[in-house]
Design a protein around this motif. Structure first.
Motif, PDB file in Angstrom:
ATOM      1  N   ALA A 362      -1.090  -2.259   2.098  1.00 50.08           N
ATOM      2  CA  ALA A 362      -0.437  -0.962   1.869  1.00 50.08           C
ATOM      3  C   ALA A 362      -1.340  -0.083   1.005  1.00 50.08           C
ATOM      4  CB  ALA A 362       0.917  -1.164   1.196  1.00 50.08           C
ATOM      5  N   GLU A 363      -1.964  -0.685   0.016  1.00 47.75           N
ATOM      6  CA  GLU A 363      -2.842   0.109  -0.852  1.00 47.75           C
ATOM      7  C   GLU A 363      -4.091   0.555  -0.072  1.00 47.75           C
ATOM      8  OE1 GLU A 363      -3.522  -1.437  -4.781  1.00 47.75           O
ATOM      9  OE2 GLU A 363      -5.232  -0.089  -5.053  1.00 47.75           O
ATOM     10  N   ARG A 364      -4.663  -0.345   0.724  1.00 50.93           N
ATOM     11  CA  ARG A 364      -5.871   0.015   1.486  1.00 50.93           C
ATOM     12  C   ARG A 364      -5.569   1.131   2.493  1.00 50.93           C
ATOM     13  NH1 ARG A 364      -8.453  -1.412   6.154  1.00 50.93           N
ATOM     14  NH2 ARG A 364      -7.196  -3.219   6.745  1.00 50.93           N
ATOM     15  N   LEU A 365      -4.429   1.021   3.184  1.00 54.65           N
ATOM     16  CA  LEU A 365      -4.097   2.061   4.169  1.00 54.65           C
ATOM     17  C   LEU A 365      -3.861   3.408   3.487  1.00 54.65           C
ATOM     18  CD1 LEU A 365      -1.746   0.255   6.740  1.00 54.65           C
ATOM     19  CD2 LEU A 365      -4.136   0.909   7.038  1.00 54.65           C
ATOM     20  N   THR A 366      -3.311   3.359   2.275  1.00 58.35           N
ATOM     21  CA  THR A 366      -3.106   4.615   1.538  1.00 58.35           C
ATOM     22  C   THR A 366      -4.458   5.242   1.208  1.00 58.35           C
ATOM     23  OG1 THR A 366      -1.128   3.651   0.574  1.00 58.35           O
ATOM     24  CG2 THR A 366      -1.947   5.650  -0.453  1.00 58.35           C
ATOM     25  N   ARG A 367      -5.364   4.428   0.696  1.00 55.81           N
ATOM     26  CA  ARG A 367      -6.675   4.966   0.285  1.00 55.81           C
ATOM     27  C   ARG A 367      -7.563   5.299   1.480  1.00 55.81           C
ATOM     28  NH1 ARG A 367      -7.169   4.376  -5.111  1.00 55.81           N
ATOM     29  NH2 ARG A 367      -5.975   2.691  -6.104  1.00 55.81           N
ATOM     30  N   GLU A 368      -7.641   4.380   2.454  1.00 58.10           N
ATOM     31  CA  GLU A 368      -8.615   4.547   3.557  1.00 58.10           C
ATOM     32  C   GLU A 368      -8.093   5.425   4.684  1.00 58.10           C
ATOM     33  OE1 GLU A 368     -10.852   0.242   3.513  1.00 58.10           O
ATOM     34  OE2 GLU A 368     -10.013   0.947   5.381  1.00 58.10           O
ATOM     35  N   SER A 369      -6.828   5.203   5.061  1.00 57.67           N
ATOM     36  CA  SER A 369      -6.288   5.910   6.225  1.00 57.67           C
ATOM     37  C   SER A 369      -5.453   7.120   5.819  1.00 57.67           C
ATOM     38  CB  SER A 369      -5.412   4.973   7.062  1.00 57.67           C
ATOM     39  OG  SER A 369      -6.164   3.850   7.453  1.00 57.67           O
ATOM     40  N   GLY A 370      -5.077   7.191   4.547  1.00 49.60           N
ATOM     41  CA  GLY A 370      -4.303   8.340   4.087  1.00 49.60           C
ATOM     42  C   GLY A 370      -2.851   8.299   4.527  1.00 49.60           C
TER      43      GLY A 370
END
Ligand code: PLP
Length: 412
Positions: A362-370
């Motif tokens: 969830a954190e990676r998708l927030t940072r990488e995919s927005g």
């Protein structure tokens, strides 16, 4: 005596000293509390919305609508404010609103709640839940919750000095296992907290589920705290099975609803509870000292507004269309949408795509995919970390479309 202008007595006839800012013109950093604070809720963390704001991601994490209510609702609030209805209403809520709620509950669920003794307006569902638990649960009692669970249940139980006993709604179906619940019920069980339509899974309990629950509590003093804040968001022709509809359960249930969810005004924090008078008496004894009462003009506006039943009855079709739109968008990504029978939440499985834990993903998708989502592990005391994220689709169509476009490009 403390130094500074405020501490010097002012004498008549003498030149008045120039007012100096507190602290003689100097500002000081806020001093730290000198003692040790033993937290009563040491494990409470923060939410994904902050990360979404920091990174500028599309926020499909926290459950709130991106759109407004029809202007009529705001006009009604202003009308009552201007008409001078700005002082304390009765503790249980304005008569107008309690009567409107009684009419709605009767029309929908066929049970006539007495506005005088069996309906109380609350500052949202969260306050209702806290107040109900505080009113009915004592240290040493047990409260059965279904996990994954909305985050306020367990802290309310902990602050009451009671123990939360967890029944599992297992990934990926998230259906109750009534044999397990039966094993968890014991002499200390005081309360069972139910939530249908269910956050986060989007499942909706059936009449059979309510029958199993009713059989299980029959002949006991167990109270059901029925969190039904998504009562009007039930899809594909299903019926919301309210504890208010079931005669056996209505007699022992505190049914909780939220105007914030129903009318796209989560920030107003207004909800209500329905309960038999014996339970409501205890509820109000605590309610009186938690908030006493809820703001008058909003209550009066809601009472008028809800007279048009199409506004709450139309909500299911409104969100069903958004659900379908979002699911169609997700079909273009590698995520797999789980069934969504109600609420404005869609679960998406990433089984087989990555071995990352849901919170890390969830954190990676927030940072990488927005795109911000909530890891379903956030709804557990001891999370199983199933490969599943929760997305809120109470957003404008273009926001949902943009989120899906971004998710389609996610790196796996
Ligand atoms: C299951 C559930 N119960 C209660 C609430 C809280 O409702 P309110 O904003 O009226 O306090 C929420 C809000 O997200 C929820 O999802």
């Amino acid at each position: 005596m403390a130094r500074g202008a405020g501490a010097r007595p002012f004498r008549m006839g003498r030149r008045r000293p120039r007012a100096a800012p507190a602290g003689n013109g100097h500002t000081l950093p806020m001093p730290r509390f000198p003692g040790a604070v033993a937290s009563r809720l040491p494990n409470v963390g923060t939410v994904m919305s902050r990360l979404a704001a920091e990174t500028g991601a599309i926020n499909l994490s926290q459950g709130f609508p991106e759109f407004s209510a029809p202007p009529l609702l705001y006009d009604l609030v202003a009308k009552h404010m201007r008409a001078g209805r700005n002082q304390y209403p009765p503790m249980a809520g304005t008569v107008e609103l309690r009567e409107a709620i009684a009419r709605k509950a009767e029309a929908l669920y066929g049970t006539r709640y007495d506005p005088e003794h069996e309906i109380t307006v609350t500052a949202g569902a969260t306050q209702a839940i806290f107040t109900a638990v505080t009113a009915l649960v004592r240290p040493g009692d047990e409260v059965i919750l279904f996990e994954p669970a909305y985050d306020s249940y367990a802290p309310s139980v902990a602050l009451a000095g009671a123990t939360a006993v967890r029944a599992r709604l297992a990934f990926p179906g998230y259906r109750p296992d009534w044999d397990e619940v039966r094993r968890l019920v014991g002499p200390r069980t005081r309360l069972i907290v139910t939530n249908t339509p269910h956050n986060p899974s989007g499942t909706v309990w059936t009449g059979e589920d309510l029958a199993r629950l009713a059989a299980l509590v029959e002949g006991t003093g167990i109270v059901v705290l029925a969190d039904e804040v998504y009562e009007h968001m039930v899809f594909d022709g299903r019926r919301h099975e309210s504890c208010a509809r079931h005669p056996g359960l209505a007699a022992r249930s505190i049914v909780v609803s939220s105007f914030g969810k129903t009318y796209h005004v989560t920030g107003w924090k207004v909800g209500y509870v329905l309960a038999p008078r014996e339970l409501m008496l205890e509820f109000r004894r605590v309610h009186q000292f938690v908030v006493f009462t809820v703001n008058t003009p909003v209550q009066l506006a809601l009472a008028e507004y809800m007279a048009d039943a199409s506004l709450h009855l139309g909500l299911a079709a409104f969100y069903e269309r958004k659900r379908d739109l979002f699911r169609a968008g997700l079909a273009g990504t590698r995520l797999r949408a789980l069934p969504c029978e109600g609420t404005y939440f869609q679960l998406a499985s990433y089984a087989g795509l990555t071995g990352e834990r849901d919170d890390a993903l969830a954190e990676r998708l927030t940072r990488e995919s927005g795109v911000a989502s909530i890891p379903v592990s956030a709804f557990y005391e001891d999370p199983p970390h199933d490969p599943v994220l929760r997305f809120c689709f109470a957003k404008n169509d273009d926001t949902l479309a943009r989120a899906c476009e971004r998710l389609a490009k996610a790196r796996w």
